[in-house]
Design a protein around this motif. Structure first.
Motif, PDB file in Angstrom:
ATOM      1  N   GLY A   1      29.326  88.543  63.414  1.00  0.00           N
ATOM      2  CA  GLY A   1      30.099  87.363  63.771  1.00  0.00           C
ATOM      3  C   GLY A   1      31.010  87.599  64.946  1.00  0.00           C
ATOM      4  O   GLY A   1      31.263  88.741  65.355  1.00  0.00           O
TER       5      GLY A   1
ATOM      6  N   ALA B   1      31.928  82.045  64.634  1.00  0.00           N
ATOM      7  CA  ALA B   1      30.513  81.916  64.277  1.00  0.00           C
ATOM      8  C   ALA B   1      30.090  83.193  63.564  1.00  0.00           C
ATOM      9  O   ALA B   1      30.488  84.299  63.957  1.00  0.00           O
ATOM     10  N   LYS B   2      29.298  83.055  62.484  1.00  0.00           N
ATOM     11  CA  LYS B   2      28.861  84.241  61.773  1.00  0.00           C
ATOM     12  C   LYS B   2      27.511  84.019  61.106  1.00  0.00           C
ATOM     13  O   LYS B   2      27.138  82.895  60.769  1.00  0.00           O
ATOM     14  N   TRP B   3      26.793  85.117  60.945  1.00  0.00           N
ATOM     15  CA  TRP B   3      25.583  85.202  60.129  1.00  0.00           C
ATOM     16  C   TRP B   3      25.856  86.246  59.073  1.00  0.00           C
ATOM     17  O   TRP B   3      26.377  87.325  59.350  1.00  0.00           O
ATOM     18  N   GLU B   4      25.547  85.929  57.801  1.00  0.00           N
ATOM     19  CA  GLU B   4      25.885  86.832  56.708  1.00  0.00           C
ATOM     20  C   GLU B   4      24.810  86.790  55.636  1.00  0.00           C
ATOM     21  O   GLU B   4      24.270  85.725  55.321  1.00  0.00           O
TER      22      GLU B   4
ATOM     23  N   GLU C   1      21.656  83.956  52.341  1.00  0.00           N
ATOM     24  CA  GLU C   1      21.665  84.093  53.801  1.00  0.00           C
ATOM     25  C   GLU C   1      22.326  82.840  54.363  1.00  0.00           C
ATOM     26  O   GLU C   1      21.861  81.729  54.138  1.00  0.00           O
ATOM     27  N   GLN C   2      23.419  83.027  55.088  1.00  0.00           N
ATOM     28  CA  GLN C   2      24.157  81.874  55.580  1.00  0.00           C
ATOM     29  C   GLN C   2      24.477  81.989  57.060  1.00  0.00           C
ATOM     30  O   GLN C   2      24.665  83.078  57.605  1.00  0.00           O
ATOM     31  N   ARG C   3      24.517  80.813  57.711  1.00  0.00           N
ATOM     32  CA  ARG C   3      24.968  80.659  59.074  1.00  0.00           C
ATOM     33  C   ARG C   3      26.158  79.701  59.042  1.00  0.00           C
ATOM     34  O   ARG C   3      26.081  78.642  58.427  1.00  0.00           O
ATOM     35  N   LYS C   4      27.256  80.088  59.696  1.00  0.00           N
ATOM     36  CA  LYS C   4      28.467  79.280  59.603  1.00  0.00           C
ATOM     37  C   LYS C   4      29.195  79.253  60.939  1.00  0.00           C
ATOM     38  O   LYS C   4      29.367  80.287  61.586  1.00  0.00           O
TER      39      LYS C   4
ATOM     40  N   ASP D   1      25.221  76.395  56.869  1.00  0.00           N
ATOM     41  CA  ASP D   1      23.789  76.278  56.592  1.00  0.00           C
ATOM     42  C   ASP D   1      23.404  77.508  55.784  1.00  0.00           C
ATOM     43  O   ASP D   1      23.502  78.635  56.285  1.00  0.00           O
ATOM     44  N   GLU D   2      22.995  77.324  54.526  1.00  0.00           N
ATOM     45  CA  GLU D   2      22.809  78.458  53.612  1.00  0.00           C
ATOM     46  C   GLU D   2      21.497  78.353  52.840  1.00  0.00           C
ATOM     47  O   GLU D   2      21.187  77.313  52.262  1.00  0.00           O
TER      48      GLU D   2
END
Length: 250
Positions: free
Chosen positions: A28, A47-50, A60-63, A85-86
């Motif tokens: 992120g 912004a992050k991907w986790e 798996e999420q995008r935020k 978005d998860e």
């Protein structure tokens, strides 16, 4: 982690962080812009991907989040708008959730020393939600309050108390992705239980999280030397789908 504290002459900052692990990985960035009084006010773009893997749950999420932060002498508050978005698999359930969530988070604190507190109290309120009428595929309102208090009994002994209470107004827990459900357990919750191992169970006994959270802890700490201390503690909590089913685990 890489940070540039002076990207340009306007005082913009940027931080990039990558943390890989077997259970939880994160990539992120945060772009910060000072506004109004630059000592107290800032606009943050995050912004992050986790990914997260625990018990029988995979996430798996995008935020993406836009936030306005104001820092005060005795705390701070943040007004934010997040787009989540998860994708997830939890127990017998698989799904994808897309949510646009406005929210506000505020913290109040009073302490004699921020680093080595002898007397102090802190309280944090977080309120967020979403509606199907605005981009989201679900509607909910969620609020949580967490607090911590410290009292020094002598130069060597401190008494520390913590609590967290949260609740969600939603038709069913299955309208929420796992990242917005409540769980208890782990070293920052009910110690002695595995990470996120306390919550509502499905038909096969898988932990799928709950709509409510109640946890508290009391700890007696003894300073040994330098920054080292030892402690004894008592933790209790639960994350049920209904307060009628509240059964505190100790």
């Amino acid at each position: 982690e890489w940070t540039n504290r002076l990207l340009n002459r306007y005082g913009h900052q940027f931080t990039l962080r990558y943390q890989p692990s077997e259970r939880k990985s994160h990539l992120g960035g945060v772009y910060t812009i000072p506004v109004r009084d630059p000592r107290k006010d800032r606009l943050s773009l995050l912004a992050k991907w986790e990914t997260e893997d625990f018990e029988s749950t995979e996430i798996e999420q995008r935020k993406v989040t836009v936030a306005y932060d104001h820092i005060r002498e005795k705390g701070e508050y943040s007004i934010y708008l997040s787009y989540l978005d998860e994708d997830y698999d939890t127990g017998l359930e698989s799904g994808r959730s897309t949510l646009l969530m406005p929210g506000i988070k505020t913290t109040w604190r009073l302490a004699d020393d921020r680093l080595r507190t002898r007397r102090g109290i802190r309280a944090t309120l977080d309120l967020t939600g979403a509606t199907e009428e605005l981009v989201s595929d679900g509607s909910f309102v969620q609020a949580s309050v967490s607090s911590k208090a410290i009292l020094a009994l002598s130069d060597q002994w401190r008494l520390i108390g913590q609590s967290q209470v949260g609740g969600t107004l939603v038709d069913t827990i299955f309208d929420l992705p796992p990242s917005l459900r409540y769980y208890a357990g782990g070293d920052q919750s009910v110690r002695g239980y595995a990470y996120k191992s306390i919550g509502r169970l499905d038909q096969l006994g898988n932990v799928i999280g709950g709509r409510f959270l109640v946890t508290y802890s009391i700890e007696l700490e003894r300073r040994l030397f330098g920054s080292w201390s030892s402690a004894v503690f008592f933790d209790s909590g639960d994350a049920p789908d209904s307060l009628d089913n509240l059964a505190m685990k100790n």
